[in-house]
Design an enzyme around this catalytic site. Structure first.
Site, PDB file in Angstrom:
ATOM      1  CG  ASN B  61      56.502 -97.142  92.763  1.00 26.07           C
ATOM      2  OD1 ASN B  61      56.137 -97.801  91.794  1.00 26.07           O
ATOM      3  ND2 ASN B  61      55.680 -96.773  93.723  1.00 26.07           N
ATOM      4  CB  SER B  92      59.479 -88.627  89.928  1.00 22.96           C
ATOM      5  OG  SER B  92      59.741 -88.048  91.169  1.00 22.96           O
ATOM      6  CG  ASP B  93      56.467 -93.430  93.929  1.00 25.25           C
ATOM      7  OD1 ASP B  93      55.318 -93.098  93.572  1.00 25.25           O
ATOM      8  OD2 ASP B  93      56.671 -94.199  94.894  1.00 25.25           O
ATOM      9  CB  THR B  94      56.253 -88.103  96.138  1.00 25.59           C
ATOM     10  OG1 THR B  94      57.118 -87.452  95.205  1.00 25.59           O
ATOM     11  CG2 THR B  94      56.297 -87.346  97.456  1.00 25.59           C
ATOM     12  N   GLY B 129      61.625 -90.463  95.193  1.00 24.65           N
ATOM     13  CA  GLY B 129      62.626 -91.203  94.426  1.00 24.65           C
ATOM     14  C   GLY B 129      62.619 -90.696  92.996  1.00 24.65           C
TER      15      GLY B 129
END
Lengths: 223, 223
Positions: B61, B92-94, B129
């Site tokens: 992602n 960025s992905d959380t 990520g």
């Protein structure tokens, strides 16, 4: 944790006996209204070696700080019945502990370099003590003042820091007023590979534990 | 971690492909100058079930987000040789993961209540990520673009939350735009008894790991 008690909390005169901007920020984050009265207690009068553990040391230091402010404010209110005496005073003290030894604020840049080199590539502990003083439990002027102190430990894992990196960080001036010569909320945040425990405790105030203790004082109608 | 490289870092055009104020804050904390270009990548097109793990999902992602911005900015610079193409794009992905299930942003208040109840009194994981895209490694216009993605996991231990407390927190509006229905840097900070790992990762950006990866790109003269 405090949401269901905000009506009561808004009625309280709360005094933070610390000038730390990080502590102010964390307390404000909890939705608390409070005043700041920096303590004049001189912690250099404390004999660290006389305490059985860092936890006992920071608890005692936190209590001494809050007590000095409590006595000062109460003394000022004598003969002034129109002044509301504080419901709650909060003292706090934070130290960095490596191999059982307490690291304070660095004395100078060379001391800061020594401290940061000793923290490089390994884990250390941060202890914050908090003391809550309620001069009049349950609003009863005949009740004995209540003092409740606790300490919280958080482990901090540091990355390996080159001597160049340490010199460059010291040149920013950031380490000089901080226990252990670093501030996790500033540029040194990237030195920290991870923590184990309450992150806010490393910033200087254990947010969850404080909120839980305050809730217990409210539920017991002490406040 | 970046101090010794600040001279080179100051020359780079860096683009953060995320509108998150927390990510912006953490990057700024590292002393980085950067622009923000919010990605138009639609993550609903991703089939979460097709990924072997949450780590692989957030890496993919993050890369898709950064890639969309990279392609857009490069397309815009075609025929405009005066425009400097970005040296580095950051996606960025959380996500919050409980019992192997990914919790996204809540759909509505009832969904937020369900999520927070499921997190109450136990530990969960937060995965972030990060994807770093260098369109021209070593400044060479003939080199293949480099994509480096990693994911970081942090365990978060929640206190037991009463239904009253959860309702009061939802009423603040804070949970509605957050994965797992809470933000650790806001009023929900007091729900967290402790973390194990990088705290900044829970805020949405793994500060230490990112800085270490950036240092490695600089040392390898890729940037």
């Amino acid at each position: 944790m405090l949401f269901p008690y905000m009506g009561r909390v808004a009625q309280l005169r709360v005094v933070l006996a610390s000038g730390s901007p990080r502590r102010r920020e964390i307390l404000a984050n909890l939705g608390l209204n409070f005043e700041v009265a920096v303590s004049n207690f001189d912690e250099r009068t404390m004999d660290k070696a006389a305490f059985p553990s860092p936890a006992e040391y920071v608890k005692a230091n936190a209590t001494n700080k809050a007590m000095e402010v409590a006595l000062r404010l109460l003394a000022n209110s004598v003969g002034h019945p129109e002044v509301q005496i504080p419901h709650l005073l909060i003292g706090s003290d934070t130290v960095v502990v490596l191999d059982g030894k307490i690291l304070e604020k660095p004395l100078d840049e060379s001391d800061a370099h020594k401290m940061l080199s000793s923290l490089s590539g390994r884990a250390h502990d941060v202890f914050t003590g908090v003391s809550l003083i309620v001069p009049r439990p349950r609003g009863d002027s005949n009740a004995e003042p209540l003092v409740r102190a606790f300490a919280e430990r958080t482990e901090v894992q540091f990355a390996t820091l080159s001597s160049d990196l340490i010199h460059a960080y010291i040149a920013t001036g950031d380490p000089m007023d901080k226990a252990g010569a670093y501030g996790i909320q500033g540029a040194a945040g990237s030195f920290v590979r991870g923590v184990n425990g309450d992150y806010f405790n490393v910033m200087g105030f254990p947010q969850h534990r404080f909120a839980a203790e305050l809730v217990s004082l409210l539920e017991d109608k002490i406040l």
